[in-house]
Design a protein around this motif. Sequence first.
Motif, short mmCIF file in Angstrom:
data_model
loop_
_atom_site.label_atom_id
_atom_site.label_comp_id
_atom_site.label_asym_id
_atom_site.label_seq_id
_atom_site.Cartn_x
_atom_site.Cartn_y
_atom_site.Cartn_z
N TRP A 1 0.73 -1.32 0.01
CA TRP A 1 -0.09 -0.12 -0.09
C TRP A 1 0.88 1.45 0.09
O TRP A 1 0.42 2.38 -0.76
CB TRP A 1 -1.08 -0.04 1.21
N MET A 2 2.00 1.23 1.01
CA MET A 2 2.75 2.28 0.91
C MET A 2 3.38 2.72 -0.51
O MET A 2 3.38 4.04 -0.80
CB MET A 2 3.77 2.42 2.06
N ALA A 3 3.96 1.62 -1.17
CA ALA A 3 4.67 1.91 -2.31
C ALA A 3 3.40 2.49 -3.57
O ALA A 3 3.45 3.43 -4.21
CB ALA A 3 5.07 0.53 -2.83
N MET A 4 2.20 1.73 -3.36
CA MET A 4 1.32 2.21 -4.30
C MET A 4 0.78 3.76 -4.22
O MET A 4 0.68 4.41 -4.93
CB MET A 4 -0.02 1.42 -4.17
N GLU B 1 -10.06 -2.21 14.26
CA GLU B 1 -11.26 -2.68 14.44
C GLU B 1 -12.73 -2.26 13.43
O GLU B 1 -13.58 -2.84 13.37
CB GLU B 1 -11.67 -2.36 15.94
N ASP B 2 -12.18 -1.03 12.82
CA ASP B 2 -13.00 -0.53 11.72
C ASP B 2 -12.70 -0.75 10.31
O ASP B 2 -13.64 -0.60 9.46
CB ASP B 2 -13.36 0.91 12.05
N PHE B 3 -11.68 -1.53 9.89
CA PHE B 3 -11.44 -1.69 8.65
C PHE B 3 -12.21 -2.65 7.98
O PHE B 3 -12.46 -3.64 8.68
CB PHE B 3 -9.75 -2.29 8.78
N MET B 4 -12.56 -2.22 7.01
CA MET B 4 -13.71 -3.25 5.92
C MET B 4 -13.19 -3.50 4.78
O MET B 4 -12.51 -3.02 4.04
CB MET B 4 -14.78 -2.40 5.96
N LEU B 5 -13.49 -4.93 4.28
CA LEU B 5 -12.82 -5.65 3.09
C LEU B 5 -14.13 -6.35 2.74
O LEU B 5 -15.09 -7.00 3.50
CB LEU B 5 -11.85 -6.51 3.36
N PRO C 1 -10.30 3.49 3.93
CA PRO C 1 -8.67 3.83 3.90
C PRO C 1 -7.77 3.02 4.54
O PRO C 1 -8.29 2.44 5.75
CB PRO C 1 -8.76 4.95 4.52
N MET C 2 -6.61 2.74 4.27
CA MET C 2 -5.54 1.93 4.99
C MET C 2 -5.45 2.56 6.41
O MET C 2 -4.77 1.47 7.11
CB MET C 2 -4.39 1.92 3.98
N ASP C 3 -5.66 3.73 6.60
CA ASP C 3 -5.36 4.22 7.93
C ASP C 3 -6.44 4.18 8.69
O ASP C 3 -6.40 4.78 9.95
CB ASP C 3 -4.92 5.75 7.67
#
Length: 153
Positions: free
Chosen positions: A31-34, A141-145, A135-137
């Motif tokens: 992600w950081m490279a992208m 606990e709230d990150f969704m995929l 967003p990646m940041d």
Amino acid sequence: MSELEVRIVELEPLRVACVNAYGESPEQDSWMAMEAWAKPKGLLEVPGARTFGYNNPNPSPGSPNYGYDFWITVGPEVEAEGEVSIIDFPGGLYAVTRVKGIEKIHETWKQLVAWMEESSYQHGGHQWLEEHLTPMDTPLEDFMLDLYAPITE
């Protein structure tokens, strides 16, 4: 544990920019490279842009290292550059479920595979995917995929 909610989705063909990273935290590294490549080009603000990822290569027993490809959809004007390749992904039929919280990803993948094995669908040969919906940041606990398991009828 609640019943797994699965929807069947025909993912349209996509043109994507791809970055691969390998190590103990390849999702973050790719992600950081992208982001470093895409942000100056304004590709992170394109309306309707989608981001996907998947293990490449998968984890191996006894090693903390594995790979991860990170994709962002791009238009025909975008060209490969440095470590960024361009892929014309043909799309395909998928069983899709949503997961919220990093700690639930592995277990939800297992549940989706079990659902596939009990369904009338066959395993497809196209790419397994994770669509990044937050967003990646985002707090872990709230990150969704959305998890995309390839299927055929």
